[in-house]
Design an enzyme around this catalytic site. Structure first.
Site, mmCIF file in Angstrom:
data_model
loop_
_atom_site.group_PDB
_atom_site.id
_atom_site.type_symbol
_atom_site.label_atom_id
_atom_site.label_comp_id
_atom_site.label_asym_id
_atom_site.label_seq_id
_atom_site.Cartn_x
_atom_site.Cartn_y
_atom_site.Cartn_z
ATOM 1 N N ASP A 41 6.790 9.118 2.865
ATOM 2 C CA ASP A 41 7.831 8.608 3.600
ATOM 3 C C ASP A 41 7.388 7.057 4.147
ATOM 4 O O ASP A 41 6.458 7.046 4.835
ATOM 5 C CB ASP A 41 7.888 9.598 4.991
ATOM 6 C CG ASP A 41 8.810 8.873 5.650
ATOM 7 O OD1 ASP A 41 9.526 7.840 5.626
ATOM 8 O OD2 ASP A 41 9.280 9.631 6.804
ATOM 9 N N ASP A 99 14.194 2.423 2.059
ATOM 10 C CA ASP A 99 13.875 3.877 2.655
ATOM 11 C C ASP A 99 13.460 4.500 1.276
ATOM 12 O O ASP A 99 14.306 4.658 0.445
ATOM 13 C CB ASP A 99 14.733 4.403 3.624
ATOM 14 C CG ASP A 99 13.859 5.610 4.073
ATOM 15 O OD1 ASP A 99 12.916 5.771 4.554
ATOM 16 O OD2 ASP A 99 14.875 6.764 4.329
#
Ligand SMILES: *[C@@H]1O[C@H](CO)[C@@H](O)[C@H](O)[C@H]1NC(C)=O
Ligand SMILES: *[C@@H]1O[C@H](CO)[C@@H](O)[C@H](O)[C@H]1NC(C)=O
Ligand SMILES: *[C@@H]1O[C@H](CO)[C@@H](O)[C@H](O)[C@H]1NC(C)=O
Length: 453
Positions: free
Chosen positions: A131, A334
């Site tokens: 992440d 992201d």
């Protein structure tokens, strides 16, 4: 550094084989690794899509909808809320909670891509979700109450190098909501929320091994209990830039530089790579400056200056692309969001021009509003960043329903009912590109690279 050249050779072989296959049957077959892929090697870690046919998660993630595409889009909504809440909350409350819109038994915030790591002495093998928009590193620890049961947990008692972190240690001052519950010796604990889950962990240190490297005394959260359904069924490795992040803790080894090539989530035979450190990174790559938002140190903000559909720059109000540290507005890369989200006026401009170019009857599918029956000759879409153009290939622009009969523009508007100021360049748009994050030089680079078929 033996890893990178091997990977590059393999990619060259893959590209050559693909080119050859178009003309004639390949005489010299490329290596077929199947889901196992080539082994991890020095500073290069294989990454696998958590949702695809090669997912190492066991049992595989079940989809909340008949079409996996729609489940992924549903899941994105709560991811966007997570990013937005990260962006909009103050520095003192970086983990503000929110209620996820899309509920589902296996609703995950982060595990779009997973990699293998091991922790402890002797090493215990675990999967970690990657992440880039989080600083946290945690592993579910034995005895955890409420942790997903589907994957292995870390057993501190079986590791001779495990040690709890004391309450007065500097690391303890960097965790959210620290506490010092009675234990002997007293050790640092903390509570935080991740997506819709509330997680309680103790801060600990142990040896972390990944990509052939070993990091001694790595500080991480040993998860003791969790309430909610958003915790990934494996560990989490945040690649954000904050003080306790992986980048900070491996500064001497990797100098806060990494790159990845995200595989297609439908890929079966080859996986992407996460390459850590300066060695083996592309030397010639177009880059755009990385913007720092002191209130959101984890997010990788860049300056998006315009968007082209085909050769036409669409008309977007400047406010929709502006970077504002105070409100969290701007554009981030992201890895945990599947489909790019643009703030409403930017999305409308792209969509309208896209529809005008395709010029066929439009239908919708779930949250995708620009879909077509059958194959479509889609125009390219180019994100113009300061100093760098990123032109998307067909696979980064269109997504096909699992039945294959409907194709949709693989983007959507940011959800209207939240602080919808953030443009998110998501995984489908990044797949089969090498994306380089060079924190010391303050830049993000993108170049096309075939890492999956
Ligand atoms: C993937 O690899 C298997 C063999 O491991 C092969 O049978 C299959 O055709 C390959 N699939 C693709 C899409 O290349
Ligand atoms: C942290 O979470 C645990 C378990 O969910 C709970 O018992 C405890 O009260 C929480 N502590 C704080 C300081 O919020
Ligand atoms: C991006 O593409 C546009 C249009 O082709 C061009 O004018 C511009 O110079 C390019 N920018 C960079 C940094 O390459």
């Amino acid at each position: 550094m033996v890893g990178a050249p091997q990977v590059v050779l393999l990619l060259a072989a893959l590209a050559a084989a693909a080119a050859a296959a178009a003309l004639s049957p390949p005489s010299n077959p490329m290596p077929v690794y199947g889901c196992a892929g080539p082994p991890d090697s020095a500073s290069t870690l294989r990454i696998l899509p958590a949702f695809g046919p090669c997912s190492p998660l066991n049992p595989p993630i079940s989809h909340s909808s008949a079409d996996p595409l729609l489940s992924l889009a549903d899941r994105d909504l709560s991811r966007i809320l997570y990013l937005t809440s990260t962006a909009a909350s103050g520095r003192r409350r970086p983990h503000r909670s929110f209620a996820p819109i899309a509920a589902g038994r296996n609703l995950l915030q982060s595990s779009t891509y997973v990699a293998r790591a091991s922790i402890g002495t002797p090493p215990q093998s675990l999967l970690v979700a990657l992440d880039i928009s989080s600083d946290a590193a945690w592993f579910p620890c034995s005895g955890c109450s409420g942790c997903p049961v589907s994957s292995p947990v870390f057993s501190p008692a079986s590791s001779s190098s495990f040690s709890p972190v004391g309450c007065g240690s500097p690391q303890c001052s960097h965790v959210p909501n620290p506490s010092c519950p009675p234990s002997s010796p007293p050790s640092c604990a903390f509570n935080f929320t991740y997506g819709g889950s509330s997680i309680f962990a103790s801060l600990a240190q142990d040896s972390l091994s990944l990509a052939g490297d070993s990091i001694k005394s790595y500080a991480f959260g040993c998860v003791r209990s969790t309430i909610g359904t958003s915790m990934p069924p494996q560990g989490l490795l945040g690649l954000g830039r904050g003080p306790l992040s992986f980048l900070s803790q491996t500064q001497s080894l990797y100098s806060s530089i990494f790159s990845y090539c995200l595989p297609s989530f439908r890929s079966v035979n080859f996986s992407g790579t996460l390459r850590l450190g300066l060695a083996g990174q592309p030397q010639r790559i177009n880059t755009t400056p990385l913007l720092s938002n002191p209130r959101r140190p984890s997010l990788y903000y860049v300056k998006l200056t315009g968007i082209r559909v085909g050769r036409r720059t669409v008309s977007i109000p400047p406010a929709a692309l502006a970077f504002d540290p105070a409100t969290g507005a701007g554009t981030v890369f992201d890895s945990g969001t599947m489909f790019t989200r643009l703030v409403a006026p930017a999305y409308a401009a792209v969509r309208d021009e896209f529809r005008r170019r395709v010029n066929r009857a439009v239908t919708s599918l779930g949250g995708f509003d620009t879909c077509y029956d059958g194959p479509v000759a889609a125009p390219t879409i180019t994100f113009a960043f300061e100093g760098m153009n990123m032109t998307l290939a067909g696979e980064n622009v269109m997504i096909h329903s699992s039945s294959g009969s409907i194709s949709c523009l693989a983007m959507a508007a940011a959800p209207a009912n939240v602080n919808a100021l953030l443009n998110v360049i998501a995984a489908v748009q990044q797949q089969n590109h090498r994306v380089l994050f060079d924190v010391p030089k303050g830049r993000v680079g993108v170049s096309r690279e075939l890492c999956t078929s």
